[in-house]
Design an enzyme around this catalytic site. Structure first.
Site, short mmCIF file in Angstrom:
data_model
loop_
_atom_site.label_atom_id
_atom_site.label_comp_id
_atom_site.label_asym_id
_atom_site.label_seq_id
_atom_site.Cartn_x
_atom_site.Cartn_y
_atom_site.Cartn_z
N GLU A 211 -18.25 -8.86 66.67
CA GLU A 211 -19.49 -8.56 65.70
C GLU A 211 -19.64 -9.20 64.77
OE1 GLU A 211 -19.99 -4.91 63.35
OE2 GLU A 211 -17.98 -4.18 64.10
N LYS B 248 -13.30 5.91 61.92
CA LYS B 248 -12.90 6.10 60.56
C LYS B 248 -13.00 7.68 60.47
CE LYS B 248 -13.61 2.31 57.98
NZ LYS B 248 -14.58 0.92 58.40
N1 PSU Z 1 -17.41 1.38 61.39
C1 PSU Z 1 -16.55 0.58 60.65
N2 PSU Z 1 -16.74 -0.57 60.18
C2 PSU Z 1 -18.07 -1.22 60.44
C3 PSU Z 1 -19.00 -0.66 61.23
C4 PSU Z 1 -18.47 0.67 61.67
O1 PSU Z 1 -15.43 1.07 60.37
O2 PSU Z 1 -18.26 -2.46 59.98
C5 PSU Z 1 -20.27 -1.23 61.65
C6 PSU Z 1 -20.02 -1.46 63.10
O3 PSU Z 1 -21.01 -2.94 63.31
C7 PSU Z 1 -20.80 -0.47 63.75
C8 PSU Z 1 -21.88 -0.03 62.84
O4 PSU Z 1 -21.42 -0.69 65.10
O5 PSU Z 1 -21.06 -0.14 61.29
C9 PSU Z 1 -22.34 1.35 63.17
O6 PSU Z 1 -23.29 1.63 62.34
P1 PSU Z 1 -24.33 3.01 62.42
O7 PSU Z 1 -23.26 4.35 62.16
O8 PSU Z 1 -25.46 3.22 61.59
O9 PSU Z 1 -24.61 2.97 63.95
#
Ligand code: PSU
Ligand code: MN
Length: 303
Positions: free
Chosen positions: A24, A158
């Site tokens: 990603e 996390k």
């Molecule tokens: N969690 C992490 N590091 C990240 C992300 C999530 O520990 O970089 C990023 C990933 O790209 C994940 C996105 O798909 O954030 C999720 O964002 P949201 O919660 O807005 O869907």
């Protein structure tokens, strides 16, 4: 058909049927500061090549969907301003309007599947945020895992998330959550979240076989693998819980919402831990890249 811009090495790997691992780009633009973001992206790609697979970093550059980035593209993306954060909803909009955007887990799964790539390495996935009963903040990553047949190798989720609720939603969606080589679910910077993983597997071969069986049985969706961070790099959960609580307090005080929440928290945690969270983050992504490459090799043997 959608026009996909492949890097030379990805194009060749596709023709040869060589193992491919998707990566990603939101982790580059919204997950880590420059220059560590670009350095890490390069090291992750090198780790995949060293394990015997080909890396395919995914992003939208000036309205073109790229699968595999050149060195120059990666460098430019790592420093670009106003990069969109692309989830399922945003991907076609960014392409149609000629924008530049980084793909989240959800959008990377979609692009990987379009490109015929079955496995993807990341750090952590999005999930159910704490306080979701008020905010309704549940990442589109979870639904994507239920829809799109790609195995996602993460280091768990996390502690900024509500992990029990995240597991419940994944269970409802029928997404296999598989801890690699241990019983507990890993929690990103920490090897043990204090929760049992619903499933456990001990080899890349088994993980690949299960992904194949899903397709043969007509089951939609992918698999979420939780690969524990190497012990030498981990920050124990008790320590992280304190840090996370402080980051959540600032987010609350500043009224951060929507897709800004995750990047905001990551940046706060980086500052509170004076960069230690980033070092752990880098080590766990490298570790996930290695396992994803092993799974990709197993999948390509089964083809
Ligand atoms: N969690 C992490 N590091 C990240 C992300 C999530 O520990 O970089 C990023 C990933 O790209 C994940 C996105 O798909 O954030 C999720 O964002 P949201 O919660 O807005 O869907
Ligand atoms: Mn969200």
């Amino acid at each position: 058909m959608i026009d996909i811009h492949y890097s030379d090495e990805v194009q060749i790997a596709k023709l040869d049927g060589a193992p491919l691992v998707a990566l990603e780009s939101t982790i580059i633009t919204h997950g880590m500061p420059f220059p560590q973001n670009v350095e890490t992206a390069r090291r992750v790609e090198a780790e995949i090549r060293a394990t015997g697979a080909i890396p395919a970093t995914i992003a939208v550059l000036g309205g073109a969907l790229h699968v595999g980035l050149s060195d120059g593209d990666l460098d430019a993306l790592g420093q670009a301003k106003d990069v969109m954060k692309l989830s399922r909803a945003d991907l076609p909009v960014a392409i149609a309007s000629g924008r530049t955007g980084a793909t989240t887990v959800a959008a990377t799964m979609i692009a990987a599947h379009l490109a015929g790539i079955e496995v993807f390495a990341t750090g952590g996935i999005g999930g159910v945020h704490r306080g979701a009963e008020q905010s309704f903040d549940i990442s589109a990553d979870l639904r994507e895992l239920a829809l799109t047949p790609v195995t996602v190798v993460s280091a768990g989720a996390k502690a900024i998330l509500d992990l029990p609720k995240t597991l419940e939603v994944l269970e409802t969606y029928g997404v296999p959550v598989i801890a690699y080589g241990q019983d507990p679910l890993p929690a990103f910077w920490s090897r043990d979240s204090g929760l049992m993983s619903p499933l456990r597997m001990d080899t890349a071969h088994q993980i690949a076989a299960a992904q194949r069986l899903r397709a043969e049985m007509g089951l939609s969706g992918g698999q979420l693998v939780g690969n524990p961070i190497p012990a030498a790099a981990e920050i124990p959960l008790a320590e992280m819980q304190d840090v996370v609580a402080r980051a959540l307090q600032s987010a609350d005080a500043e009224g951060v919402s929507g897709k800004h929440v995750t990047p905001y928290l990551l940046d706060r945690i980086f500052k509170i831990t004076q960069g230690r969270s980033l070092e752990a983050n880098i080590e766990l992504v490298l570790n996930n890249a290695r396992l994803a490459a092993e799974i990709a090799k197993e999948l390509s043997k089964m083809r």
